[in-house]
Write a protein that holds these residues in place. Structure first.
Motif, PDB file in Angstrom:
ATOM      1  N   ALA A   1     134.242  75.041  47.698  1.00 50.28           N
ATOM      2  CA  ALA A   1     133.966  76.476  47.574  1.00 50.28           C
ATOM      3  C   ALA A   1     132.578  76.730  46.987  1.00 50.28           C
ATOM      4  N   LEU A   2     131.956  75.714  46.397  1.00 47.44           N
ATOM      5  CA  LEU A   2     130.623  75.881  45.829  1.00 47.44           C
ATOM      6  C   LEU A   2     129.526  75.927  46.885  1.00 47.44           C
ATOM      7  N   PHE A   3     129.804  75.435  48.056  1.00 48.27           N
ATOM      8  CA  PHE A   3     128.799  75.374  49.104  1.00 48.27           C
ATOM      9  C   PHE A   3     128.839  76.626  49.975  1.00 48.27           C
ATOM     10  N   PRO A   4     127.697  76.991  50.565  1.00 51.69           N
ATOM     11  CA  PRO A   4     127.699  78.169  51.454  1.00 51.69           C
ATOM     12  C   PRO A   4     128.521  77.899  52.709  1.00 51.69           C
ATOM     13  N   ARG A   5     129.056  78.958  53.247  1.00 52.78           N
ATOM     14  CA  ARG A   5     129.897  78.858  54.436  1.00 52.78           C
ATOM     15  C   ARG A   5     129.105  79.372  55.646  1.00 52.78           C
ATOM     16  N   LEU A   6     129.135  78.658  56.710  1.00 50.96           N
ATOM     17  CA  LEU A   6     128.470  79.037  57.950  1.00 50.96           C
ATOM     18  C   LEU A   6     129.535  79.314  58.992  1.00 50.96           C
ATOM     19  N   THR A   7     129.473  80.503  59.566  1.00 55.85           N
ATOM     20  CA  THR A   7     130.442  80.896  60.578  1.00 55.85           C
ATOM     21  C   THR A   7     129.701  81.237  61.864  1.00 55.85           C
TER      22      THR A   7
ATOM     23  N   GLY B   1     141.278  69.596  43.705  1.00 60.79           N
ATOM     24  CA  GLY B   1     139.932  69.578  43.127  1.00 60.79           C
ATOM     25  C   GLY B   1     138.858  69.484  44.202  1.00 60.79           C
ATOM     26  N   ASP B   2     139.103  68.662  45.223  1.00 64.94           N
ATOM     27  CA  ASP B   2     138.153  68.567  46.341  1.00 64.94           C
ATOM     28  C   ASP B   2     138.040  69.893  47.071  1.00 64.94           C
ATOM     29  N   ALA B   3     139.161  70.579  47.239  1.00 66.96           N
ATOM     30  CA  ALA B   3     139.145  71.874  47.924  1.00 66.96           C
ATOM     31  C   ALA B   3     138.376  72.904  47.104  1.00 66.96           C
ATOM     32  N   GLN B   4     138.524  72.878  45.795  1.00 67.47           N
ATOM     33  CA  GLN B   4     137.783  73.811  44.942  1.00 67.47           C
ATOM     34  C   GLN B   4     136.292  73.477  44.932  1.00 67.47           C
ATOM     35  N   TYR B   5     135.960  72.210  45.046  1.00 64.74           N
ATOM     36  CA  TYR B   5     134.558  71.789  45.058  1.00 64.74           C
ATOM     37  C   TYR B   5     133.842  72.313  46.297  1.00 64.74           C
TER      38      TYR B   5
END
Length: 98
Positions: free
Chosen positions: A69-75, A63-67
C-alpha cells in the motif's frame, strides 16, 4: 503456545519413564526412543504448533499486503469500438472522397 510446551513436557516424561519401565524384565518390551527423537515426533504431530505456524504465515502475508500500500498504484483502462459504416470524411480541400 502453551499447548506446545505441554506436549513437549509429556514427551520428556514419557522418555524419562521409559528406562524405569524397561528395567523390569516382566514389563512390556522396551522401545528405543531418545529425547531428541521424542521432541521431533512431538513437534511433527503438534496441532497447536501447526496452528501457530499458520498464524505466523498469515501475519507475514498481511504485512506484505500492507507494505504494497506504500507504493503508487497504476491503473490502465481501455475501450474499443467497432463501426460497421465508416463515415465520409473530407481530407484536405475539395469534395469528399467516397
Amino acid at each position: 503456545m502453551r499447548g506446545v510446551w505441554w506436549n513437549l513436557i509429556w514427551a520428556v516424561v514419557v522418555v524419562c519413564a521409559a528406562p524405569a519401565v524397561a528395567s523390569d524384565p516382566h514389563s512390556h518390551p522396551a522401545f528405543a526412543l531418545g529425547l531428541e527423537q521424542a521432541e521431533s515426533d512431538a513437534l511433527k504431530v503438534s496441532i497447536p504448533l501447526r496452528a501457530a505456524e499458520a498464524d505466523a504465515d498469515a501475519a507475514e502475508a498481511q504485512g506484505d499486503a500492507q507494505y504494497t500500500a506504500l507504493f503508487p498504484r497504476l491503473t490502465l483502462q481501455g475501450q474499443a469500438q467497432y463501426q460497421r459504416i465508416v463515415p465520409v470524411m473530407a481530407v484536405g480541400f475539395g469534395p469528399p472522397i467516397e
